[in-house]
Design an enzyme around this catalytic site. Sequence first.
Site, PDB file in Angstrom:
ATOM      1  N   ILE A 177       0.864  -1.194   0.000  1.00  0.00           N
ATOM      2  CA  ILE A 177       0.000   0.000   0.000  1.00  0.00           C
ATOM      3  C   ILE A 177       0.901   1.245   0.000  1.00  0.00           C
ATOM      4  CG2 ILE A 177      -1.806   1.253   1.241  1.00  0.00           C
ATOM      5  CD1 ILE A 177      -2.633  -1.442   2.510  1.00  0.00           C
ATOM      6  N   ASN A 184      -1.302   5.967   8.761  1.00  0.00           N
ATOM      7  CA  ASN A 184      -1.173   5.649  10.186  1.00  0.00           C
ATOM      8  C   ASN A 184      -0.894   6.905  11.012  1.00  0.00           C
ATOM      9  OD1 ASN A 184      -1.717   2.992  10.732  1.00  0.00           O
ATOM     10  ND2 ASN A 184       0.358   2.269  10.257  1.00  0.00           N
ATOM     11  N   ASP A 193      -5.460  -0.195  10.706  1.00  0.00           N
ATOM     12  CA  ASP A 193      -5.952  -1.583  10.760  1.00  0.00           C
ATOM     13  C   ASP A 193      -7.203  -1.761   9.902  1.00  0.00           C
ATOM     14  OD1 ASP A 193      -3.924  -2.238  12.427  1.00  0.00           O
ATOM     15  OD2 ASP A 193      -5.139  -2.414  14.260  1.00  0.00           O
ATOM     16  N   GLU A 219       2.246  -3.774   5.570  1.00  0.00           N
ATOM     17  CA  GLU A 219       1.227  -3.452   4.567  1.00  0.00           C
ATOM     18  C   GLU A 219       1.517  -4.147   3.241  1.00  0.00           C
ATOM     19  OE1 GLU A 219       3.458  -1.407   5.874  1.00  0.00           O
ATOM     20  OE2 GLU A 219       4.095   0.164   4.487  1.00  0.00           O
TER      21      GLU A 219
END
Lengths: 303, 210
Positions: A177, A184, A193, A219
């Site tokens: 990603i 985040n 998450d 990720e």
Amino acid sequence: MIFAQIFDMISVGIVVIDKELNVEKWNRWMETHSKIASENIIGHSIFEHFPQLETKWFIRSCKSVFAFGNFLFFSQKLHGYIFPFMNSFTFCTEFSCMQQNASMGPLRDENNQINHLYIMVNDVTEIASYEKKLIEINTRDPLTEVYNRRFLSNRLQEEIERFKRYGRPFSIILQDIDHFKKINDTYGHICGDFILKKFAHLNSERLRSVDIYTRYGGEEFCCILPETRLESAYKLAEDLRVTIEKQLFEFEGNKFNITMSQGAVEITLGVSNAEQLLKSADELLYEAKNTGRNKIAARITEM
Amino acid sequence: MNQSNIVISDYQKDILQELMNIAFGNATADLTNIIDIHIELSVPDIELLAIRELPEYISETIDTYSETVIINQKFLGDFKGSGLFVFPSSSGHDLSALFEESGFECSQLSGSSLKIEIVMEIGNILIGACVGKISELLNTSVIYSPPQAIFVKENKYDSLVNLFDSSQSVIVMKTRFQQKKGEGFILIITDQDSLDWLKDALDKFMEAYQ
């Protein structure tokens, strides 16, 4: 008298069959779980009530007992069950039928001749259920519920062995990603998450049932695509890229889009282990990252 | 190796050899005719060994494979011991040849776990056929414990010793089996306790022909 009582009191299914495969004894455990009274089955072929048993392996197993005096063991892992009975453990909902371990062996007459065989059936639904849960825990990523890295490594090695043996092609796509750290840092780890779960779900639901979707770590995710050449893997990667790009993610009032970079490789003869293949996919993934992100780098691996 | 209490005479060894020829001949015929498994069992070979010599014996007998599956099944009775079905699972020796004819219909398992379960059932039948035919000729019957699978990498068979009492000596009856693309070994290893019985049984077996 006492022995006859044990036959009916024991919590194990016991069936006695003659050489013509007609039922000679049917204990109470079998009556209870099959809902077939012993007087309705004794003297009848076992296949009359259980036609699904009329298979090559079952007939051969019976013949093997009569020919060699063999004791045969039928594991739940391989067969699931021998007799299709209702699952009596209501909390083990993952199995529609009672899971059974069964064994078969000879019964000799006074001249040591084998004219009958026995089948003993044990209900192992509860154990099989625990085992299934343990396997799930061991092979799934708890957050995204897709397969974990341990499963990926084992499965990849199996696919490599299959390629070496039969020459069947396969490809893998490694995904990352873009700018996940920024998500985040901006929206918090709970949002991160949420993204990971949704991302994994969106990708895995677009794959075929034979494909394997795994969380490689952080990720990064990896798809194993059996029987797939690089060209088809590339098309799939592009389809997945567009799906993710178009998806609007919404978390606690915040709306945003994400993108991903991907590296796709097809197996070649020079690859001997999972690490080599993952390494070349990883190099391509970084090539995609370094040349602008939200794109795919694909190549047949040359070792 | 303490052979003093287990030595069988050359004469008894010859009888055992002959008995196994008959037993395995019958087993092969019945496997083919009755239960539709086409395999060939070679002329059996008999060795007297200490358990600790077993790993070396097996690795010398079997070519080096990256992985071997061993199915171990114990049998109990007057005639007592273990049957080992040794099957290389490297790429050159494809297990699937053995399974094509096995007729198993299974949807629950895939890959290696399925193969192991199938090898276990095939091993169960073959060990039972060999041990059963020997028992029949010796006029006895045995019962069996469920089969267990042991995985051996790169011909390292030392872990096998742990399955047995290492102070014991054994008679190893070996046959090579071949089936289309696959081949392996069946070893029948007698327990020391049953050796005295076996010697008597062999003598009785010969008396019937004298």
